[in-house]
Design a protein around this motif. Structure first.
Motif, short mmCIF file in Angstrom:
data_model
loop_
_atom_site.label_atom_id
_atom_site.label_comp_id
_atom_site.label_asym_id
_atom_site.label_seq_id
_atom_site.Cartn_x
_atom_site.Cartn_y
_atom_site.Cartn_z
N VAL A 166 0.83 -1.22 0.00
CA VAL A 166 0.00 0.00 0.00
C VAL A 166 0.86 1.26 0.00
CG1 VAL A 166 -1.95 -1.12 1.14
CG2 VAL A 166 -0.15 -0.07 2.53
N GLY A 167 2.14 1.12 -0.21
CA GLY A 167 3.01 2.29 -0.24
C GLY A 167 3.15 2.93 1.13
N LEU A 168 2.98 4.24 1.19
CA LEU A 168 3.15 4.99 2.45
C LEU A 168 1.82 5.25 3.14
CD1 LEU A 168 5.81 7.62 1.32
CD2 LEU A 168 6.20 5.47 2.53
N ASP A 169 0.78 4.49 2.78
CA ASP A 169 -0.54 4.73 3.37
C ASP A 169 -0.54 4.51 4.88
OD1 ASP A 169 -1.39 5.29 0.87
OD2 ASP A 169 -2.61 3.49 0.60
N ASN A 170 0.23 3.53 5.36
CA ASN A 170 0.27 3.28 6.81
C ASN A 170 0.87 4.47 7.56
OD1 ASN A 170 -0.84 0.67 6.63
ND2 ASN A 170 1.17 -0.21 6.15
N PHE A 171 1.89 5.09 6.98
CA PHE A 171 2.52 6.23 7.63
C PHE A 171 1.61 7.45 7.60
CE2 PHE A 171 6.14 3.56 6.50
CZ PHE A 171 6.90 3.61 7.64
N THR A 172 1.00 7.70 6.45
CA THR A 172 0.08 8.84 6.37
C THR A 172 -1.14 8.65 7.26
OG1 THR A 172 -0.95 7.85 4.41
CG2 THR A 172 0.83 9.42 4.03
N GLY A 173 -1.56 7.38 7.44
CA GLY A 173 -2.70 7.11 8.31
C GLY A 173 -2.40 7.42 9.77
N LEU A 174 -1.14 7.24 10.16
CA LEU A 174 -0.78 7.53 11.55
C LEU A 174 -0.93 9.01 11.88
CD1 LEU A 174 2.44 5.35 12.00
CD2 LEU A 174 0.18 4.90 12.97
N PHE A 175 -0.71 9.87 10.89
CA PHE A 175 -0.75 11.31 11.13
C PHE A 175 -1.94 11.99 10.46
CE2 PHE A 175 3.69 9.93 11.32
CZ PHE A 175 4.04 10.38 12.58
N ALA A 176 -2.89 11.20 10.00
CA ALA A 176 -4.07 11.76 9.36
C ALA A 176 -4.97 12.41 10.40
CB ALA A 176 -4.83 10.66 8.60
N ALA A 177 -5.90 13.24 9.92
CA ALA A 177 -6.85 13.89 10.82
C ALA A 177 -7.71 12.83 11.49
CB ALA A 177 -7.72 14.87 10.03
N GLY A 178 -7.88 12.97 12.77
CA GLY A 178 -8.66 12.01 13.54
C GLY A 178 -7.85 10.87 14.12
N SER A 179 -6.59 10.73 13.71
CA SER A 179 -5.75 9.68 14.27
C SER A 179 -5.30 10.07 15.67
CB SER A 179 -4.53 9.45 13.38
OG SER A 179 -3.62 8.55 13.99
N THR A 180 -5.23 9.08 16.54
CA THR A 180 -4.80 9.33 17.93
C THR A 180 -3.32 9.05 18.14
OG1 THR A 180 -5.41 7.06 18.56
CG2 THR A 180 -7.09 8.77 18.83
N PHE A 181 -2.59 8.73 17.06
CA PHE A 181 -1.19 8.34 17.25
C PHE A 181 -0.33 9.53 17.66
CE2 PHE A 181 3.15 7.53 15.72
CZ PHE A 181 3.42 6.37 16.41
N LEU A 182 -0.50 10.66 16.98
CA LEU A 182 0.32 11.83 17.31
C LEU A 182 -0.10 12.41 18.66
CD1 LEU A 182 2.53 13.78 16.45
CD2 LEU A 182 0.79 15.14 15.28
N THR A 183 -1.40 12.59 18.83
CA THR A 183 -1.97 13.07 20.08
C THR A 183 -3.16 12.20 20.43
OG1 THR A 183 -1.34 15.34 19.53
CG2 THR A 183 -2.94 15.05 21.29
#
Length: 320
Positions: free
Chosen positions: A79-96
């Motif tokens: 899936v390319g970099l989709d996993n990385f972009t998903g971690l920092f996408a809007a609504g993700s709790t990974f960053l905060t």
């Protein structure tokens, strides 16, 4: 007249490179044999690192750019970099709050452990039976994390020891692990307490390495205890402090067992950290791609924090 002083010609050249070639070839063969023997001795270690480090690292890198449920290798879907972009996408709790909790947990652990171990090590250095005191403070290190976490978990209960002391002092009970505002600091205190012992060993060894002549010269100059500690002891402890800071920060950033024993990441995501989130994504949700991507993000964070610490200490004169 025959000149008897003329050099006699023997028909052989003055320099015969061919005569040295066998010796050179012999040395080359000897070096190759030594290298072969060396690699044969290293082969078990190299095989161990290949099987348990290089291959898992490569597989994790593959999974970080793929979608996989963790069963059939044929189901790996790039899936390319989709996993990385998903971690920092809007609504993700990974960053905060997850990554933020990780940094706060590590920073709080390092601050409390370093301050406590520095104070205790300085006091122990002035006492008798130093080995006994170091052993007592080192006991939490040899105790399993599960035991430490469960003991402190019961101590934090509303009817536990900590609230009992607060009630005896006329203060109200505190929901240490049930309140999102106090859960993370409560676990930080336990992690710092459990890691003080190893830091004390390193710092007491550093204190022993400070030459007594420096203290004698300071005493002759009339320097007080605070000045001696600030101007002599602390600068000469910088290598030990660097080691403690780096190792404690690495431990804090990768902490997992204590949190899962005491809070399981709750309440909500108040104590959820990166390592626990990776575990959840992989083993609870079956999303190995997101878990692997989070692992590489955590690796970058750990590397960046370590390099910053080394840079700060080097700026202050430490060439470690």
């Amino acid at each position: 007249m025959v000149n008897t002083l003329a050099p006699e010609t023997t028909g052989r050249p003055a320099h015969t490179p061919a005569a040295t070639e066998p010796a050179v070839d012999g040395r080359s063969r000897s070096r190759r044999r030594q290298a072969t023997v060396a690699y044969l001795f290293l082969a078990p270690t190299l095989l161990f690192f290949a099987v348990f480090l290089i291959l898992p690292l490569g597989f994790a890198l593959l999974l970080s750019t793929s979608r996989w449920a963790g069963f059939d290798l044929g189901d790996i879907d790039p899936v390319g970099l989709d996993n990385f972009t998903g971690l920092f996408a809007a609504g993700s709790t990974f960053l905060t709050p997850i990554l933020t909790n990780t940094l706060l947990f590590a920073l709080g652990t390092v601050t409390l452990a370093l301050a406590g171990s520095l104070l205790v090590a300085t006091c122990i250095d002035k006492l008798r039976l130093q080995g006994l005191w170091r052993t007592l403070y080192f006991l939490p290190i040899v105790t399993t994390v599960v035991a430490v976490g469960n003991v402190w978990k019961y101590m934090y209960e509303p009817g536990g020891l900590v609230n009992g002391v607060l009630n005896a002092l006329g203060l109200g009970s505190v929901a240490f692990l049930q309140d999102p505002d106090t859960a993370l600091p409560s676990v930080v205190v336990v992690q710092a307490w459990a890691s003080v012992g190893s830091a004390i060993l390193v710092l007491t060894a550093g204190l022993k390495s400070v030459p007594e002549s420096y203290y004698e010269a300071a005493a002759l100059d009339g320097a007080g205890p605070v000045t001696v500690w600030w101007k002599i002891t602390l600068p000469l402890l910088r290598p030990s402090l660097l080691f403690v800071c780096v190792t404690q920060f690495l431990t804090g950033l990768q902490s997992f067992a204590l949190i899962i024993v005491m809070t399981k990441g709750g309440p909500g995501d108040a104590t959820n950290v990166a390592a626990l989130e990776m575990y959840r994504q992989a083993f609870s949700y079956g999303d190995w791609g997101t878990a692997s991507a989070a692992a590489f993000v955590l690796f970058v964070v750990v590397l960046a924090v370590t390099l910053v610490q080394l840079w700060i200490f080097r700026r202050k004169g430490e060439d470690a």
